[in-house]
Design a protein around this motif. Structure first.
Motif, short mmCIF file in Angstrom:
data_model
loop_
_atom_site.label_atom_id
_atom_site.label_comp_id
_atom_site.label_asym_id
_atom_site.label_seq_id
_atom_site.Cartn_x
_atom_site.Cartn_y
_atom_site.Cartn_z
N LEU A 49 4.74 -14.53 -12.40
CA LEU A 49 3.40 -14.14 -12.26
C LEU A 49 3.41 -13.81 -10.56
O LEU A 49 2.60 -13.04 -10.04
CB LEU A 49 2.69 -15.27 -12.52
N LEU A 50 3.90 -14.66 -9.68
CA LEU A 50 4.01 -14.69 -8.34
C LEU A 50 4.41 -13.15 -7.93
O LEU A 50 3.90 -12.49 -6.93
CB LEU A 50 4.46 -15.69 -7.66
N GLU A 51 5.42 -12.74 -8.62
CA GLU A 51 6.24 -11.46 -8.23
C GLU A 51 5.25 -10.34 -8.68
O GLU A 51 5.27 -9.24 -8.00
CB GLU A 51 7.70 -11.36 -8.99
N GLN A 52 4.87 -10.41 -10.00
CA GLN A 52 3.61 -9.34 -10.11
C GLN A 52 2.65 -8.97 -9.40
O GLN A 52 2.09 -8.16 -8.67
CB GLN A 52 3.08 -9.58 -11.57
N LEU A 53 2.02 -10.37 -8.70
CA LEU A 53 0.89 -10.26 -7.86
C LEU A 53 1.45 -9.94 -6.43
O LEU A 53 0.71 -8.95 -6.00
CB LEU A 53 0.56 -11.79 -7.66
N PHE A 54 2.60 -10.11 -5.99
CA PHE A 54 3.10 -9.64 -4.65
C PHE A 54 3.45 -8.02 -4.70
O PHE A 54 3.08 -7.30 -3.82
CB PHE A 54 4.25 -10.42 -4.16
N LEU A 55 3.95 -7.52 -6.06
CA LEU A 55 4.14 -6.11 -5.88
C LEU A 55 2.86 -5.33 -6.03
O LEU A 55 2.85 -4.32 -5.73
CB LEU A 55 4.91 -6.05 -7.37
N LEU A 56 1.98 -5.94 -6.72
CA LEU A 56 0.48 -5.41 -6.76
C LEU A 56 0.07 -5.26 -5.43
O LEU A 56 -0.61 -4.34 -5.02
CB LEU A 56 -0.33 -6.17 -7.53
N ARG A 57 0.22 -6.52 -4.52
CA ARG A 57 -0.25 -6.33 -3.01
C ARG A 57 0.31 -5.12 -2.23
O ARG A 57 -0.16 -4.61 -1.41
CB ARG A 57 -0.05 -7.89 -2.52
N HIS A 58 1.83 -5.25 -2.72
CA HIS A 58 2.61 -3.99 -2.08
C HIS A 58 1.98 -2.75 -2.22
O HIS A 58 1.82 -2.06 -1.28
CB HIS A 58 3.91 -4.10 -2.34
N GLU A 59 1.66 -2.48 -3.57
CA GLU A 59 1.21 -1.22 -3.75
C GLU A 59 -0.34 -1.05 -3.02
O GLU A 59 -0.63 0.20 -2.58
CB GLU A 59 1.11 -1.05 -5.22
N LEU A 60 -1.00 -1.87 -2.91
CA LEU A 60 -2.38 -1.79 -2.51
C LEU A 60 -2.39 -1.57 -1.04
O LEU A 60 -2.94 -0.77 -0.32
CB LEU A 60 -3.24 -3.12 -3.09
N LEU A 61 -1.48 -2.34 -0.22
CA LEU A 61 -1.36 -2.46 1.01
C LEU A 61 -0.57 -0.95 1.45
O LEU A 61 -1.02 -0.48 2.63
CB LEU A 61 -0.22 -3.31 1.53
N ILE A 62 0.02 -0.52 0.94
CA ILE A 62 0.58 1.19 1.22
C ILE A 62 -0.57 2.07 0.97
O ILE A 62 -0.79 2.80 1.90
CB ILE A 62 1.89 1.43 0.17
N SER A 63 -1.09 1.79 -0.04
CA SER A 63 -2.32 2.58 -0.13
C SER A 63 -3.53 2.56 0.91
O SER A 63 -4.08 3.63 1.59
CB SER A 63 -3.20 2.48 -1.57
#
Length: 327
Positions: free
Chosen positions: A185-199
């Motif tokens: 679950l932490l990996e999913q959350l951090f990948l989502l954060r990565h996508e949001l930060l790039i945008s």
């Protein structure tokens, strides 16, 4: 490379060899769209449109930071849009625009081979379809560039909204998690954060670039500066949306990490209680066993006394740990 003549009646395709003749016409303006930078595109930019050498260099290479340059007869702008890929990777799609008085050149910068050309040209294709359908009638290259920039802002906004749509489901998993596999679950959350930060980063950079373009009084018209100011505000709104979602996502991640840490702390406390209880018992058993190993028979009185001492110590330690609030 595709070439069109954009007029009040619509859009007409032409071969690239007609660009010089099309520029000499009094009606409409020329739009050149290049999915990739090749020798033909370089020839048109250098020999037909007389672009600045720095423009050729920027179109040939990959630019990781947006930029804007104003020249006497054209303005060069580099902007990016995100494209979510496999495994949490986010592709950075580059679009280079050369805006002149009678022409617009859009070059889709070097891209990852994993990204199909249709994704890289999605915004320009959508604008061209709007012109062909009569829903958009740009009268100048600046108007067309503004429409493409608005399409890029909408794409960035869609990425942020996609993250926002996936976030509630992850939040429910965080609230109902059993903490048996927190790394998934932490990996999913951090990948989502990565996508949001790039945008968020790309929207913020585009906001600054078009804000700078709006201030170029020498190299742009009043209408172009007005378009640039509106695009700057559009990207700023995308950045604000991303900031709001980022705050929410960071809160969810912090909540989950706190719960996981608390769970581990409680487990460590219980392990410490077990160790504290068993340690004196182990020590007594070791010492007693080493001193009675030579006995020919069991001394039941000694054995009962030692077991009673062990039990008393264990009970006393349990009571003490209970008073300390460890269990």
């Amino acid at each position: 490379m595709d070439t069109w003549l954009v007029t009040a009646d619509g859009i007409e395709p032409h071969p690239s060899s007609d660009i010089a003749a099309l520029l000499a016409r009094s009606e409409g303006f020329v739009w050149v769209d290049a999915p990739d930078f090749d020798d033909e595109v370089e020839h048109v930019l250098r020999d037909v449109l007389h672009a600045h050498p720095l423009v050729l260099k920027a179109c040939r290479e990959r630019n990781f930071v947006p930029t804007v340059h104003g020249y006497e007869d054209h303005t060069f702008v580099v902007v990016h849009t995100p494209l979510p890929g496999e495994g949490g990777h986010v592709h950075m799609l580059e679009l280079d625009q050369l805006v002149g008085a009678r022409y617009l050149v859009t070059v889709h910068g070097p891209r990852n081979p994993a990204v199909p050309a249709s994704e890289a040209t999605a915004q320009t294709d959508a604008v061209r379809e709007r012109i062909a359908a009569g829903r958009l009638r740009p009268t100048t290259p600046g108007d067309l560039s503004y429409a493409i920039g608005s399409a890029m802002a909408r794409r960035q906004s869609e990425v942020v909204r996609s993250v926002a749509a996936r976030l509630p489901a992850l939040e429910m998993q965080v609230m109902g998690s059993d903490f048996r596999q927190p790394e998934v679950l932490l990996e999913q959350l951090f990948l989502l954060r990565h996508e949001l930060l790039i945008s968020r980063t790309q929207a913020g950079q585009a906001h600054e670039i078009f804000g700078r373009l709006a201030s170029l009084d020498r190299f742009s018209s009043t209408q172009s500066r007005r378009h640039a100011q509106d695009l700057s505000e559009q990207f700023d709104r995308v950045r604000s949306l991303a900031d709001g979602e980022s705050a929410f996502l960071f809160g969810v991640i912090e909540l989950y990490q706190t719960r996981v840490t608390t769970k581990m702390t409680v487990a460590m406390e219980r392990l410490a209680v077990i160790a504290a209880i068993t340690l004196p018992v182990t020590a007594i058993a070791s010492v007693y066993g080493m001193n009675v190993i030579v006995n020919q028979s069991t001394h039941w009185v000694q054995l009962v006394v030692v077991l009673a001492v062990m039990t008393s110590i264990s009970l006393w330690l349990l009571r003490w740990a209970r008073r300390q609030g460890w269990w």
